[in-house]
Design a protein around this motif. Structure first.
Motif, PDB file in Angstrom:
ATOM      1  N   ALA A 221       0.838  -1.205   0.000  1.00 18.74           N
ATOM      2  CA  ALA A 221       0.000   0.000   0.000  1.00 18.74           C
ATOM      3  C   ALA A 221       0.870   1.251   0.000  1.00 18.74           C
ATOM      4  O   ALA A 221       0.577   2.234  -0.698  1.00 18.74           O
ATOM      5  CB  ALA A 221      -0.930   0.006   1.208  1.00 18.74           C
ATOM      6  N   ALA A 222       1.968   1.194   0.770  1.00 13.17           N
ATOM      7  CA  ALA A 222       2.878   2.340   0.808  1.00 13.17           C
ATOM      8  C   ALA A 222       3.565   2.542  -0.537  1.00 13.17           C
ATOM      9  O   ALA A 222       3.766   3.683  -0.973  1.00 13.17           O
ATOM     10  CB  ALA A 222       3.923   2.118   1.900  1.00 13.17           C
ATOM     11  N   GLN A 223       3.928   1.457  -1.209  1.00 13.76           N
ATOM     12  CA  GLN A 223       4.572   1.564  -2.524  1.00 13.76           C
ATOM     13  C   GLN A 223       3.636   2.207  -3.545  1.00 13.76           C
ATOM     14  O   GLN A 223       4.039   3.077  -4.307  1.00 13.76           O
ATOM     15  CB  GLN A 223       5.004   0.176  -3.005  1.00 13.76           C
ATOM     16  N   GLU A 224       2.391   1.780  -3.527  1.00 12.32           N
ATOM     17  CA  GLU A 224       1.421   2.347  -4.488  1.00 12.32           C
ATOM     18  C   GLU A 224       1.210   3.832  -4.249  1.00 12.32           C
ATOM     19  O   GLU A 224       1.192   4.638  -5.187  1.00 12.32           O
ATOM     20  CB  GLU A 224       0.093   1.596  -4.391  1.00 12.32           C
ATOM     21  N   ALA A 225       1.065   4.214  -2.976  1.00 14.44           N
ATOM     22  CA  ALA A 225       0.858   5.633  -2.652  1.00 14.44           C
ATOM     23  C   ALA A 225       2.101   6.452  -2.983  1.00 14.44           C
ATOM     24  O   ALA A 225       1.998   7.580  -3.477  1.00 14.44           O
ATOM     25  CB  ALA A 225       0.510   5.781  -1.178  1.00 14.44           C
ATOM     26  N   ALA A 226       3.287   5.891  -2.723  1.00 15.50           N
ATOM     27  CA  ALA A 226       4.533   6.608  -3.014  1.00 15.50           C
ATOM     28  C   ALA A 226       4.710   6.806  -4.513  1.00 15.50           C
ATOM     29  O   ALA A 226       5.204   7.846  -4.960  1.00 15.50           O
ATOM     30  CB  ALA A 226       5.720   5.847  -2.431  1.00 15.50           C
ATOM     31  N   ARG A 227       4.314   5.801  -5.296  1.00 21.92           N
ATOM     32  CA  ARG A 227       4.393   5.958  -6.758  1.00 21.92           C
ATOM     33  C   ARG A 227       3.505   7.101  -7.232  1.00 21.92           C
ATOM     34  O   ARG A 227       3.907   7.926  -8.064  1.00 21.92           O
ATOM     35  CB  ARG A 227       3.982   4.653  -7.448  1.00 21.92           C
ATOM     36  N   SER A 228       2.281   7.151  -6.707  1.00 21.94           N
ATOM     37  CA  SER A 228       1.371   8.241  -7.094  1.00 21.94           C
ATOM     38  C   SER A 228       1.944   9.593  -6.697  1.00 21.94           C
ATOM     39  O   SER A 228       1.835  10.573  -7.442  1.00 21.94           O
ATOM     40  CB  SER A 228       0.002   8.037  -6.426  1.00 21.94           C
ATOM     41  N   PHE A 229       2.555   9.646  -5.517  1.00 26.65           N
ATOM     42  CA  PHE A 229       3.170  10.885  -5.046  1.00 26.65           C
ATOM     43  C   PHE A 229       4.285  11.321  -5.985  1.00 26.65           C
ATOM     44  O   PHE A 229       4.361  12.493  -6.396  1.00 26.65           O
ATOM     45  CB  PHE A 229       3.712  10.656  -3.639  1.00 26.65           C
TER      46      PHE A 229
END
Length: 327
Positions: free
Chosen positions: A113-121
């Motif tokens: 979940a953190a990886q997906e959010a970081a990619r969007s960021f």
């Protein structure tokens, strides 16, 4: 329009000239009326003089005067607050990859979940922001130095691997060192670009054990960030009921909001709480908006100039239509 000021307000002195034109127009109209009333033969006057157009005859003059006022405002350089993309800033995304990030209280796991959010960021940041990436568990590693190229950061986010322990202070120190080195290279005459650490972790510091004010502890690192003028945006990610299985034992991995809140306070940054993947995305979206844009006083004269020009053309057109002459 939300005006914040004027770049060259001395142009407003032209309004004195506009006021003089108004006075001159009124005087001219009265003089014309007096000259007309001297015509004693009213029957002949009705045959040779054009019929009165009432208030319409003043329309060209009124449009002309309003256009002059608007053009004067445009010359004075009105300014308004506007959000513009930053053309220079440094951000170090610092992500916890300790074993607790394998907890599934946030689906599918905290780390994914953190990886997906970081990619969007990373993908959503404005082009002028230099973004770097630090991962930390028992030690910290600068995976990507600050750069405007996003591909390397995205690949590094995808390749994050879990490891033992949580050295939050080391993660902050590594981010600060990377920022310091980058700022020394790109500082220039304007000085170093503004910088920020975005720290995301789900648990309390375990290395070094004990006091977070240890020389390499999280609170000491936060104080160092404050001294360097680099605020830490601390994101506490996870829930109070997360667990992981290590060597066959189920171990609770509750988030430590208080430590993250204190890190943010000591560094002069902000604290964020995210208990779900969607909340984490919203936090990152908010940070992207804060970091990627800044509010500046920008030129707002175009609307005044456009409207003034249109009214000036309207004054000329109405004068030709009503009186067959320009005002």
């Amino acid at each position: 329009m939300n005006l914040t000021g004027f770049a060259t307000p001395w142009w407003f002195l032209l309004l004195v000239v506009v006021a003089a034109v108004v006075v001159g127009y009124v005087v001219a109209q009265r003089s014309r009326r007096k000259r007309t009333m001297r015509f004693t033969n009213l029957e002949l006057l009705e045959r040779v003089a054009p019929r009165s157009q009432g208030w319409q005859r003043h329309l060209p003059a009124a449009l002309l005067l309003v256009s002059l006022i608007l053009l004067t405002f445009a010359l004075a350089g009105p300014t308004a607050e506007q959000k513009v993309p930053r053309n220079r800033a440094t951000v170090m995304l610092t992500i916890d990859v300790s074993l607790s990030m394998e907890a599934t209280d946030v689906a599918p796991t905290r780390l994914e979940a953190a990886q997906e959010a970081a990619r969007s960021f990373a993908e959503g940041l404005t082009p002028g922001v230099n973004l770097g990436l630090v991962s930390f568990a028992g030690t910290a590693t600068v995976l990507v130095a600050p750069t405007t190229e996003r591909e390397g950061v995205l690949r590094a986010i995808d390749n994050l691997k879990l490891a033992q322990s949580t050295a939050t202070g080391e993660g902050i120190f590594a981010a600060l060192q990377s920022i310091e080195g980058f700022s020394a290279v790109v500082g220039g005459a304007e000085g170093p670009p503004p910088a920020r650490v975005v720290l995301m972790t789900d648990g309390k510091q375990t290395v070094p054990t004990g006091d977070p004010y240890d020389p390499r502890g999280a609170y000491t690192a936060a104080q160092a960030a404050k001294q360097q003028g680099v605020p830490v945006s601390a994101i506490s990610f996870g829930t109070s009921h997360g667990t992981v299985v290590i060597e066959g034992k189920e171990i609770p991995v509750e988030v430590d909001d208080e430590s993250m809140r204190e890190i943010a306070r000591l560094s002069g940054g902000e604290f964020y709480k995210a208990a779900t993947a969607e909340e984490l995305k919203k936090v990152y979206a908010s940070l992207g908006e804060q970091i990627g844009y800044e509010t500046k006083d920008t030129d707002a004269s175009k609307p005044w100039l456009a409207l003034g020009t249109l009214l000036l053309l309207g004054a000329a057109g109405s004068s030709l239509f009503l009186g067959q002459r320009l005002p």
